[in-house]
Design a protein around this motif. Structure first.
Motif, mmCIF file in Angstrom:
data_model
loop_
_atom_site.group_PDB
_atom_site.id
_atom_site.type_symbol
_atom_site.label_atom_id
_atom_site.label_comp_id
_atom_site.label_asym_id
_atom_site.label_seq_id
_atom_site.Cartn_x
_atom_site.Cartn_y
_atom_site.Cartn_z
ATOM 1 N N VAL A 1 16.250 -33.698 -62.493
ATOM 2 C CA VAL A 1 15.818 -34.756 -62.516
ATOM 3 C C VAL A 1 14.986 -35.166 -61.106
ATOM 4 O O VAL A 1 13.535 -35.414 -61.340
ATOM 5 N N ARG A 2 15.826 -35.294 -60.030
ATOM 6 C CA ARG A 2 14.961 -35.337 -58.755
ATOM 7 C C ARG A 2 13.810 -34.432 -58.524
ATOM 8 O O ARG A 2 12.940 -34.763 -57.863
ATOM 9 N N ASP A 3 14.402 -33.458 -58.231
ATOM 10 C CA ASP A 3 13.788 -31.657 -57.220
ATOM 11 C C ASP A 3 13.093 -30.690 -58.433
ATOM 12 O O ASP A 3 12.040 -30.112 -58.012
ATOM 13 N N GLY A 4 13.358 -30.989 -60.381
ATOM 14 C CA GLY A 4 12.224 -30.245 -61.303
ATOM 15 C C GLY A 4 13.844 -28.917 -60.880
ATOM 16 O O GLY A 4 14.142 -28.791 -60.795
ATOM 17 N N LEU A 5 13.030 -28.223 -62.336
ATOM 18 C CA LEU A 5 13.681 -27.027 -62.807
ATOM 19 C C LEU A 5 14.048 -25.915 -61.850
ATOM 20 O O LEU A 5 14.849 -25.635 -61.299
ATOM 21 N N LEU A 6 12.700 -25.683 -60.941
ATOM 22 C CA LEU A 6 12.723 -24.186 -60.586
ATOM 23 C C LEU A 6 14.113 -24.466 -59.500
ATOM 24 O O LEU A 6 14.524 -23.974 -58.580
ATOM 25 N N GLU A 7 13.744 -25.819 -58.417
ATOM 26 C CA GLU A 7 14.472 -26.170 -57.261
ATOM 27 C C GLU A 7 15.737 -26.073 -57.454
ATOM 28 O O GLU A 7 16.860 -25.381 -57.412
ATOM 29 N N ALA A 8 16.293 -26.445 -58.580
ATOM 30 C CA ALA A 8 17.207 -26.838 -58.828
ATOM 31 C C ALA A 8 18.035 -25.608 -59.589
ATOM 32 O O ALA A 8 18.921 -25.739 -59.712
ATOM 33 N N GLN A 9 17.813 -23.911 -60.303
ATOM 34 C CA GLN A 9 17.373 -23.226 -60.785
ATOM 35 C C GLN A 9 17.783 -22.189 -59.038
ATOM 36 O O GLN A 9 19.270 -21.946 -59.237
ATOM 37 N N GLN A 10 17.405 -23.012 -58.280
ATOM 38 C CA GLN A 10 17.966 -21.782 -57.145
ATOM 39 C C GLN A 10 18.593 -22.311 -57.157
ATOM 40 O O GLN A 10 20.082 -21.298 -56.125
ATOM 41 N N ARG A 11 19.015 -23.924 -56.823
ATOM 42 C CA ARG A 11 20.196 -24.349 -55.842
ATOM 43 C C ARG A 11 21.920 -23.517 -57.313
ATOM 44 O O ARG A 11 22.526 -23.490 -56.001
ATOM 45 N N PHE A 12 21.328 -23.616 -58.243
ATOM 46 C CA PHE A 12 22.410 -23.561 -59.128
ATOM 47 C C PHE A 12 22.669 -21.490 -59.346
ATOM 48 O O PHE A 12 23.439 -21.505 -60.060
ATOM 49 N N HIS A 13 21.890 -20.754 -59.184
ATOM 50 C CA HIS A 13 21.883 -20.121 -59.912
ATOM 51 C C HIS A 13 21.519 -19.203 -58.773
ATOM 52 O O HIS A 13 22.140 -17.646 -59.241
ATOM 53 N N SER A 14 21.993 -19.021 -57.723
ATOM 54 C CA SER A 14 22.396 -18.584 -56.182
ATOM 55 C C SER A 14 24.014 -18.226 -56.695
ATOM 56 O O SER A 14 23.798 -19.241 -56.052
ATOM 57 N N PRO A 15 24.088 -17.052 -55.823
ATOM 58 C CA PRO A 15 25.431 -16.656 -56.007
ATOM 59 C C PRO A 15 25.911 -17.308 -54.594
ATOM 60 O O PRO A 15 25.464 -18.123 -53.234
ATOM 61 N N ARG A 16 27.015 -18.180 -54.636
ATOM 62 C CA ARG A 16 27.488 -19.222 -53.552
ATOM 63 C C ARG A 16 28.773 -18.517 -53.004
ATOM 64 O O ARG A 16 29.753 -18.269 -53.961
#
Length: 194
Positions: free
Chosen positions: A179-194
């Motif tokens: 909601v805050r940063d948009g789909l691409l930024e959210a995907q980069q954060r949650f789809h990258s290995p942690r």
């Protein structure tokens, strides 16, 4: 003034289903309501809903909602909520359980198929489009030859319940990021290995 985001958590109503894997989407909305100090109240769209703001102040205006219908009839309430709040499918975020994602993992996407998920199918049919955002909460595949329908309608196991608060936290963070940063930024954060 742009329409609010409508964040819908999918599940089945009533205490019998409350702890089911299939209700993890509704649990995510409950977590967001807790974070924002909101109380979900009965809404004429056959849902419980609350208006809130997500993210750092002043925050994005959102409607947090859980349909009061059964999962396979989620489309009517979701469609009615969008109409009531003047929002289009481009402002809809649906949090739901996902068999095809490893348990404990959160993924985000826009559009695509429903993967046999009756709640998503009902929403897509009611809206006439599949083009809305999804926060997919991984519950993994059923063990052995268990029917997926039986698996999703069972409560989380004791081991899963220990991890559940972390999963709900991640999924709620994913909704906020989307909601805050948009789909691409959210995907980069949650789809990258942690």
């Amino acid at each position: 003034m742009s329409a609010p985001w409508v964040v819908v958590g999918l599940g089945n109503p009533g205490p019998r289903y409350a702890g089911n894997r299939h209700n993890v989407g509704a649990m995510v909305v409950d977590e967001l309501a807790r974070r924002t100090g909101s109380t979900l109240k009965s809404h004429k769209a056959r849902a419980v809903a609350a208006q809130a703001r997500l993210g750092p102040l002043p925050g994005e205006p959102v409607v947090l909602a859980v349909p009061s219908s059964y999962m396979n009839e989620s489309g009517g309430p979701v469609s009615a909520l969008l109409k009531f709040f003047g929002a289009g499918p481009d402002r809809l975020v649906v949090a739901h359980d996902e068999l095809d994602i490893e348990a404990g993992v959160v993924r985000l996407k826009r559009g695509g198929g429903e993967g046999g998920h009756n709640g998503l199918r009902s929403i897509s049919q009611s809206l006439g489009t599949r083009d809305y955002y999804r926060v997919r909460v991984g519950i993994g595949r059923p063990p052995g030859r268990m029917d997926p329908a039986d698996f999703v309608l069972r409560d989380f196991s004791a081991a899963e319940r220990k991890e559940l608060p972390f999963l709900l936290d991640d999924a709620a963070d994913a909704v906020e990021a989307l909601v805050r940063d948009g789909l691409l930024e959210a995907q980069q954060r949650f789809h990258s290995p942690r």
